[in-house]
Design an enzyme around this catalytic site. Structure first.
Site, short mmCIF file in Angstrom:
data_model
loop_
_atom_site.label_atom_id
_atom_site.label_comp_id
_atom_site.label_asym_id
_atom_site.label_seq_id
_atom_site.Cartn_x
_atom_site.Cartn_y
_atom_site.Cartn_z
N ASP A 9 0.87 -1.17 0.00
CA ASP A 9 0.00 0.00 0.00
C ASP A 9 0.91 1.23 0.00
O ASP A 9 1.53 1.56 1.01
CB ASP A 9 -0.90 -0.02 1.24
CG ASP A 9 -1.82 1.20 1.32
OD1 ASP A 9 -1.84 1.99 0.37
OD2 ASP A 9 -2.50 1.34 2.35
N LEU A 14 3.33 6.96 3.83
CA LEU A 14 3.99 5.71 4.20
C LEU A 14 3.84 4.65 3.12
O LEU A 14 2.88 4.66 2.35
CB LEU A 14 3.41 5.16 5.51
CG LEU A 14 3.65 5.95 6.80
CD1 LEU A 14 2.84 5.34 7.93
CD2 LEU A 14 5.11 5.99 7.15
N GLU A 74 -7.66 1.28 -4.23
CA GLU A 74 -7.40 1.56 -2.81
C GLU A 74 -8.63 1.29 -1.96
O GLU A 74 -8.53 0.72 -0.86
CB GLU A 74 -6.95 3.02 -2.68
CG GLU A 74 -6.46 3.40 -1.30
CD GLU A 74 -5.87 4.79 -1.26
OE1 GLU A 74 -5.43 5.21 -0.18
OE2 GLU A 74 -5.86 5.46 -2.32
N GLY A 125 -3.82 12.29 9.04
CA GLY A 125 -2.42 12.26 9.44
C GLY A 125 -1.59 13.35 8.79
O GLY A 125 -0.64 13.86 9.39
N GLY A 126 -1.93 13.71 7.56
CA GLY A 126 -1.23 14.80 6.90
C GLY A 126 -1.44 16.12 7.63
O GLY A 126 -0.53 16.94 7.73
#
Length: 268
Positions: A9, A14, A74, A125-126
């Protein structure tokens, strides 16, 4: 390692890898900054192993490193992988929301095996890394999490009780009236308190979006996955607190940050 097959992924922050080796599933993750070095290493050590790719950089990985790899959407990979990981944790729900907190946040509904993506948010998270860096000067994820765990959001956030002071408020006074609402009139807010306030803002936003979806589709099971939750105790605690406060059931999946990689692996 000499894996039998590999799921990758490749997200915005990440690289998450799930691979089978000697009949067991293993997980690894790398910063996107290590893309070239980690993928060149994997290409050499796993030569000949079937590979499936998902995530925003899947096409790039296929072109540059793994020309024979399969690409999985995704959305499909995350939902399939999460379902598998939930079964490993003995978690079974007929109808639930899957909240994937990665660089951003996506919200999906699984209704008795029928999966649909409802919407997403740029808060994730960004946001934690980007805004966290602007507020504290810290660019390392684990250090930002540590700061948040030591801070107090009340130093930066304007609460309901602050607005009604010195009188009592008609609703819970500890609720947030305005994230970072005190910063305009305060010059001594610590890095720890800023990180705590940021974490609270992200948690509240995600929970409110989840709650609106839950009310519309009439289910209380909220499954949280995603790389932003890895070793992020402050965020998990806030998500759990506010989700439960709204009468919903918060669930965290072990290895949930590898849902996409696991879903890609399962496609092989």
């Amino acid at each position: 390692m000499k894996p039998a097959k590999i799921g990758i992924d490749a997200g915005g922050s990440l690289l998450k890898i799930a691979f089978e080796e000697h009949g067991q599933t293993h997980y690894k993750s790398y910063s996107i900054d290590e893309l070239n070095s980690s993928m060149n290493w994997l290409k050499m050590t796993a030569a000949g192993a079937p590979i499936a790719l998902t995530g925003g950089k899947a096409e790039y990985l296929k072109k540059e490193f793994f020309q024979n790899a399969r690409i999985v959407s995704e959305f499909e990979a995350n939902c399939i992988g999460a379902s598998y990981l939930m079964k490993q944790d003995d978690l079974f729900y007929v109808k639930y929301f899957l909240i994937n907190i990665g660089t951003g946040t996506s919200i999906c509904l699984n209704n008795n095996g029928t999966i649909s993506r409802l919407f997403g948010s740029g808060i994730g998270g960004g946001t934690f890394m980007g805004l966290g860096s602007l507020l504290t000067g810290e660019k390392d994820f684990s250090k930002l999490v540590s700061l948040a765990g030591k801070g107090t959001s009340e130093s930066a956030d304007l609460l309901v009780k602050d607005i009604y002071s010195p009188y009592g408020s008609p609703i819970n006074g500890s609720l947030t009236a305005s994230n970072f609402g005190k910063t305009l009139h305060a010059d001594n807010i610590s890095k720890e308190d800023k990180a705590a306030s940021l974490t609270k803002m992200i948690a509240e936003t995600i929970v409110l979006l989840s709650a609106q979806s839950a009310a519309q589709h009439q289910t209380d099971a909220i499954i949280y996955i995603g790389s932003t939750l890895k070793n992020n105790v402050p965020l998990k605690q806030l998500l759990e607190k506010y989700t439960a406060m709204l009468g919903l059931n918060p669930v965290f999946v072990q290895n949930g940050e590898f849902s996409g990689a696991m879903g890609a692996l399962l496609s092989l």
